[in-house]
Design an enzyme around this catalytic site. Structure first.
Site, PDB file in Angstrom:
ATOM      1  CB  SER A  13      -0.928  -0.009   1.207  1.00 42.16           C
ATOM      2  OG  SER A  13      -0.164  -0.022   2.380  1.00 42.16           O
ATOM      3  N   GLY A  16       0.996   5.232  -4.040  1.00 43.22           N
ATOM      4  CA  GLY A  16       0.553   6.383  -4.831  1.00 43.22           C
ATOM      5  C   GLY A  16      -0.634   6.068  -5.706  1.00 43.22           C
ATOM      6  CB  ILE A 149      -9.234 -11.415   4.078  1.00 47.84           C
ATOM      7  CG1 ILE A 149      -8.293 -12.625   4.032  1.00 47.84           C
ATOM      8  CG2 ILE A 149     -10.662 -11.857   4.415  1.00 47.84           C
ATOM      9  CD1 ILE A 149      -8.210 -13.404   5.315  1.00 47.84           C
ATOM     10  CB  THR A 189       8.693  -7.270 -13.098  1.00 48.84           C
ATOM     11  OG1 THR A 189       9.239  -8.520 -13.521  1.00 48.84           O
ATOM     12  CG2 THR A 189       9.360  -6.137 -13.847  1.00 48.84           C
ATOM     13  N   GLY A 356      -5.666  18.705  16.399  1.00 54.29           N
ATOM     14  CA  GLY A 356      -5.478  17.486  17.181  1.00 54.29           C
ATOM     15  C   GLY A 356      -6.556  17.291  18.220  1.00 54.29           C
ATOM     16  CB  CYS A 383      -8.857  22.787  14.382  1.00 50.28           C
ATOM     17  SG  CYS A 383     -10.452  22.182  14.931  1.00 50.28           S
ATOM     18  CG  HIS A 510      -9.875  21.673   9.770  1.00 45.10           C
ATOM     19  ND1 HIS A 510      -8.687  21.160  10.241  1.00 45.10           N
ATOM     20  CD2 HIS A 510     -10.797  21.448  10.732  1.00 45.10           C
ATOM     21  CE1 HIS A 510      -8.885  20.629  11.433  1.00 45.10           C
ATOM     22  NE2 HIS A 510     -10.157  20.780  11.764  1.00 45.10           N
ATOM     23  CD  GLU A 512      -6.645  21.973   7.332  1.00 47.91           C
ATOM     24  OE1 GLU A 512      -6.799  23.199   7.531  1.00 47.91           O
ATOM     25  OE2 GLU A 512      -6.851  21.116   8.205  1.00 47.91           O
TER      26      GLU A 512
HETATM   27  N1  GLN Z   1     -10.051  18.655  19.815  1.00 51.01           N
HETATM   28  C1  GLN Z   1     -10.616  19.876  19.398  1.00 51.01           C
HETATM   29  C2  GLN Z   1     -12.130  19.828  19.330  1.00 51.01           C
HETATM   30  O1  GLN Z   1     -12.704  18.777  19.301  1.00 51.01           O
HETATM   31  C3  GLN Z   1     -10.028  20.319  18.064  1.00 51.01           C
HETATM   32  C4  GLN Z   1     -10.317  19.383  16.932  1.00 51.01           C
HETATM   33  C5  GLN Z   1      -9.392  19.593  15.749  1.00 51.01           C
HETATM   34  O2  GLN Z   1      -8.280  20.103  15.865  1.00 51.01           O
HETATM   35  N2  GLN Z   1      -9.808  19.121  14.589  1.00 51.01           N
HETATM   36  O3  GLN Z   1     -12.774  20.830  19.315  1.00 51.01           O
END
Ligand code: GLN
Length: 538
Positions: A13, A16, A149, A189, A356, A383, A510, A512
């Site tokens: 895995s 790419g 599997i 290969t 996080g 976040c 977020h 991003e």
């Molecule tokens: N832990 C935080 C929350 O639940 C931030 C979540 C995150 O960073 N995506 O609000």
């Protein structure tokens, strides 16, 4: 009727397959077809939301609130369009639907089995996803490796789709690794041959084989794969390492990949418009300056945990004219050895405090934020990173001793970050966060406003906690200002006034997830500009 392209993977895995799938989708889209991409994940989780990013990589959040596999992120970035929950199918989702139907009595009198009931549901979900997106062509990537599997019912389902729709409407691509021996430089290969054999054993003959390798495939390597794989030589494609993932479609285009696929599917070929992709790749290759960005988080050992943030930085890089050098710092290490942090911060020009969950590593991030704020280093908190910006500021500037998020310390005297009201009612953790896109109104005359260049923006979310409204008065003091509110009344952006700091911005969202190579997210452009000491307001 829609046509289907299926992508399977062999040997191992993470070779790419997601980028390959996204690239082929892009090449077909660039010829004017309406294309969508579907990712199948053979694990039992209903969605990626309950998985540890440290093991599985980032959870990619769609605008409709799906917590999906990170490959959906690649598809969105390459295709430049929003996908949804339905673009990610898991074993969990399939079984959940079938078992619910069984309990309702829909299969009354029948013995419910993998074939045909599970395979029928898989086929239904694939067709539904392609139909929902109004696509002429659906490209379906089967996660995992042939021989697993868990993957078998999915392979069986796509085998049936070829049987039902015929070879003019379905196309099989097998992507596998061709390792190169360090000692002899030889391209091997055999593992790929075996994985193709495994695929054929269950009734799937690939129409095309894409070999991932460090170097371009040699003529004899191509011949060998063709012979053992039972595919014509022109259907063996070399996908060797390139400088940026956005170059992969260009590499595949040179070998006529999508023309060959369209030919087999009886579809008209055309001149693809790949100019924006070419422009991005050229700009990327010409970057001569660098900018060093600190990436501070707790899943830093698996870079895929933050892949959309890394991509967003790379998108922004070509706009500011400097190649990012990312320096990773594990926040739990900061807690153990403060000295390390000072050296680290001295070396970087800007920092991202990464998202996080949970207590581990949180104090380390707060220590880093303190140094970044006081040291005037450009900082973007995303976040959880944003929430900890508030905590650090509450403790060290606003004078709220012991301030914290209740996620970290439920008995803190000052819960400046607290569980959102509606979260208190939740009795299960799967799919219950505040998820997906929300409209946000920015506060005029803020840096955030000037970066976005408009009042109303939309960003995606994934959180349970928020800035506690009861503390707004006490934390927005001495230069920390709220810079945007969502429609449901939450603080979405904060920033420090320019007199206090060149760039200290946090967001509950977020950004991003919406960044694209040809349309980078404004906050990342801002961070890089500030890190290079360029004027931010343009
Ligand atoms: N832990 C935080 C929350 O639940 C931030 C979540 C995150 O960073 N995506 O609000």
């Amino acid at each position: 009727m829609a046509k289907y392209i299926f992508v399977t993977g062999g040997v191992l895995s993470s070779v790419g397959k997601g980028i390959t799938t996204a690239s082929i989708a892009k090449l077909i889209q660039a010829r004017g077809y309406s294309v969508t991409a579907v990712k199948i994940d053979p694990y039992i989780n209903v969605d990626a939301g309950t998985m540890n990013p440290y093991m599985h990589g980032e959870v990619f959040v769609t605008d409709d609130g799906g917590e999906t596999d990170l490959d959906i992120g690649h598809y969105e970035r390459f295709l430049g369009k929003d996908l949804g929950k339905h673009n990610n199918i898991t074993t969990g989702k399939v079984y959940l639907n079938v078992i619910e139907r069984e309990r309702r009595g829909d299969y009354l009198g029948k013995c419910v089995q993998i074939i045909p009931h599970i395979t029928d549901e898989i086929k239904r979900l694939i067709r539904e996803a392609v139909r929902k997106d109004g696509a002429d062509i659906g490209i379906v990537e089967i996660g995992g490796t042939v021989g697993d599997i868990e993957g078998l019912p999915f392979l069986e389902a796509i085998r049936q789709m070829r049987f039902e729709y015929g070879s003019e409407n379905t196309f099989f691509i097998h992507v596998g690794l061709v390792p190169i021996l360090d000692t002899t430089g030889e391209q091997k290969t055999k593992p790929l041959q075996h994985s193709i054999q495994e695929l054929r054993r269950i009734g799937i003959q690939p129409d095309m084989v894409i070999a991932r390798s460090r170097k371009k495939l040699l003529k004899e390597t191509v011949a060998k794969i063709a012979l053992y794989g039972n595919v014509p030589e022109e259907m063996v494609i070399s996908s060797h390492d390139v400088e940026t993932v956005y170059e992969v479609p260009l590499l595949l285009e040179k070998q006529g990949v999508s023309s060959k696929i369209l030919g087999r599917l009886g579809l008209e070929d055309g001149e693809p418009d790949l100019s924006d992709l070419e422009a991005y790749v050229n700009r990327w290759k010409r970057l001569s300056k660098t900018v060093s960005i600190g990436m501070i988080g707790k899943y830093t050992k698996l870079r895929d945990s933050y892949i959309s943030i890394v991509e967003a930085i790379k998108h922004a890089a070509t706009q500011v004219g400097a190649k990012p050098e990312l320096h990773w710092l594990e926040s739990t290490d900061i807690e153990r050895d403060r000295a390390d942090l000072e050296g680290f911060i001295e070396e970087i020009e800007g920092a991202v405090i990464l998202p996080g969950f949970g207590r581990r590593g949180a104090e380390g991030k707060i220590m880093a934020l303190n140094a970044l704020r006081e040291g005037g280093k450009p900082t973007l908190g995303i976040c959880f990173g944003f929430q900890l910006m508030v905590v650090e500021y509450a403790r060290n500037v606003a004078g709220l001793k012991g301030a914290n998020s209740t996620e970290i310390d439920p008995s803190t005297p000052h819960p400046v970050i607290d569980l959102m009201e509606e979260q208190r009612k939740m009795d299960r953790l799967g799919g219950t966060m505040r998820l997906g896109g929300y409209d946000i109104d920015l506060v005029e005359n803020t840096l955030v406003y000037s970066l976005y260049g408009r009042k109303r923006v939309r960003e995606r979310h994934r959180h349970r906690y928020e800035v506690n409204p009861r503390y707004w008065d006490r934390i927005f003091v001495d230069g920390l200002i709220p810079a945007g509110y969502s429609f449901d009344g939450r603080v979405e952006f904060i920033e420090l006034e320019e007199e206090q700091h060149p760039f200290y911005i946090g967001t509950q969202a977020h950004p991003e997830f919406r960044s694209r190579y040809n349309n980078p997210a404004p906050l990342f452009i801002g961070l890089l500009r500030a890190s290079l000491k360029k004027a931010i307001k343009v």
